[in-house]
Scaffold this motif. Structure first.
Motif, PDB file in Angstrom:
ATOM      1  N   UNK A 129       0.833  -1.206   0.000  1.00 21.71           N
ATOM      2  CA  UNK A 129       0.000   0.000   0.000  1.00 21.71           C
ATOM      3  C   UNK A 129       0.869   1.258   0.000  1.00 21.71           C
ATOM      4  N   UNK A 130       1.930   1.242   0.793  1.00 22.93           N
ATOM      5  CA  UNK A 130       2.829   2.398   0.840  1.00 22.93           C
ATOM      6  C   UNK A 130       3.480   2.633  -0.519  1.00 22.93           C
ATOM      7  N   UNK A 131       3.911   1.568  -1.160  1.00 19.68           N
ATOM      8  CA  UNK A 131       4.546   1.680  -2.463  1.00 19.68           C
ATOM      9  C   UNK A 131       3.549   2.203  -3.495  1.00 19.68           C
ATOM     10  N   UNK A 132       2.361   1.656  -3.484  1.00 18.59           N
ATOM     11  CA  UNK A 132       1.335   2.068  -4.441  1.00 18.59           C
ATOM     12  C   UNK A 132       0.928   3.528  -4.230  1.00 18.59           C
ATOM     13  N   UNK A 133       0.622   3.895  -2.985  1.00 19.99           N
ATOM     14  CA  UNK A 133       0.226   5.270  -2.693  1.00 19.99           C
ATOM     15  C   UNK A 133       1.374   6.251  -2.876  1.00 19.99           C
ATOM     16  N   UNK A 134       2.579   5.817  -2.502  1.00 15.33           N
ATOM     17  CA  UNK A 134       3.734   6.696  -2.606  1.00 15.33           C
ATOM     18  C   UNK A 134       4.047   7.092  -4.035  1.00 15.33           C
ATOM     19  N   UNK A 135       3.853   6.178  -4.964  1.00 14.55           N
ATOM     20  CA  UNK A 135       4.124   6.493  -6.368  1.00 14.55           C
ATOM     21  C   UNK A 135       3.046   7.405  -6.948  1.00 14.55           C
ATOM     22  N   UNK A 136       1.812   7.230  -6.498  1.00 18.00           N
ATOM     23  CA  UNK A 136       0.733   8.116  -6.939  1.00 18.00           C
ATOM     24  C   UNK A 136       0.923   9.516  -6.366  1.00 18.00           C
ATOM     25  N   UNK A 137       1.428   9.585  -5.137  1.00 16.94           N
ATOM     26  CA  UNK A 137       1.544  10.855  -4.409  1.00 16.94           C
ATOM     27  C   UNK A 137       3.000  11.272  -4.214  1.00 16.94           C
ATOM     28  N   UNK A 138       3.784  11.148  -5.274  1.00 18.48           N
ATOM     29  CA  UNK A 138       5.199  11.485  -5.187  1.00 18.48           C
ATOM     30  C   UNK A 138       5.495  12.956  -5.039  1.00 18.48           C
TER      31      UNK A 138
END
Length: 218
Positions: A129-138
């Motif tokens: 989840x962190x990886x997925x959200x982090x890439x969307x919200x870079x």
């Protein structure tokens, strides 16, 4: 003057609307606080001015209390939210209400603290989840830390956060061959800088790996 962070409608795509601004409320004291849908850990002796923030996501069936042990006594503000169900909603293939809840928590957090460098991190399902959200919200998170992730939700991405991924070679929960050894090359192909650490061990976060992940951040 209050923070300019507002809730939007983009959360279904994983987009967080909350942004740091000028706090409108007093800082919370040092210690562990019930906050939003989880816990907020405020270290003692936190300097005035912008402070580092780590959003830390637990694994499936786990709790904010358990995942906070990864941070130990590092000098950062740590927000550990709780998933609405047993694990994060992206396990179903897309983002859902957990993003909206996180957005609300961050809006409130930014009302109390002036935040500088922001990191999103997680373990296991929390790492996915962190990886997925982090890439969307870079554009919000400068760093993404994924301890033993299983997958990345596809979709539009923004910014160029630094990425740290670790995985145990003997992981029997999320075997490395089908997870990080596929995820990391795919990220590098599209231009992300990834610090990738494999270690001898299973589904865990060894202290030396946590130190390597957070050393440059806090």
């Amino acid at each position: 003057m209050g923070t300019t962070a507002q809730l939007g409608t983009g959360w279904r795509l994983g987009e967080l609307a909350a942004r740091p601004g000028t706090p409108s409320r007093e800082r919370l004291p040092a210690g562990r606080h019930e906050f939003g849908d989880g816990l907020l850990q405020v270290p003692a002796g936190l300097a005035e001015g912008p402070v580092p923030l780590v959003v830390l996501l637990h694994g499936a069936g786990s709790t904010p209390e358990r995942v906070l042990t990864v941070m130990k006594d590092r000098p950062a503000l740590v927000y550990a939210p709780k998933s609405g169900a047993r694990t994060w909603d992206a396990i179903h293939g897309n983002f859902g209400p957990d993003v909206e809840a996180l957005d609300r928590g961050l809006v409130e957090l930014f009302e109390h603290f002036e935040v500088g460098r922001a990191t999103i991190a997680g373990f296991s399902d929390g790492a996915s989840y962190a990886l997925s959200l982090g890439l969307v919200n870079g554009t919000l998170f400068e760093d993404v830390v994924a301890f033993s992730p299983g997958f990345v939700v596809p979709g539009a991405r923004a910014g160029r956060p630094e990425v740290f991924v670790s995985h145990g070679r003997q992981d029997g929960v999320l075997p490395i061959e089908g997870t990080s050894r596929r995820i990391v090359p795919a990220l590098r192909i599209v231009g992300y800088r990834v610090d990738y650490r494999e270690f001898t061990g299973g589904h865990e976060v060894p202290p030396s790996v946590a130190d390597a992940a957070f050393r440059r951040i806090v």
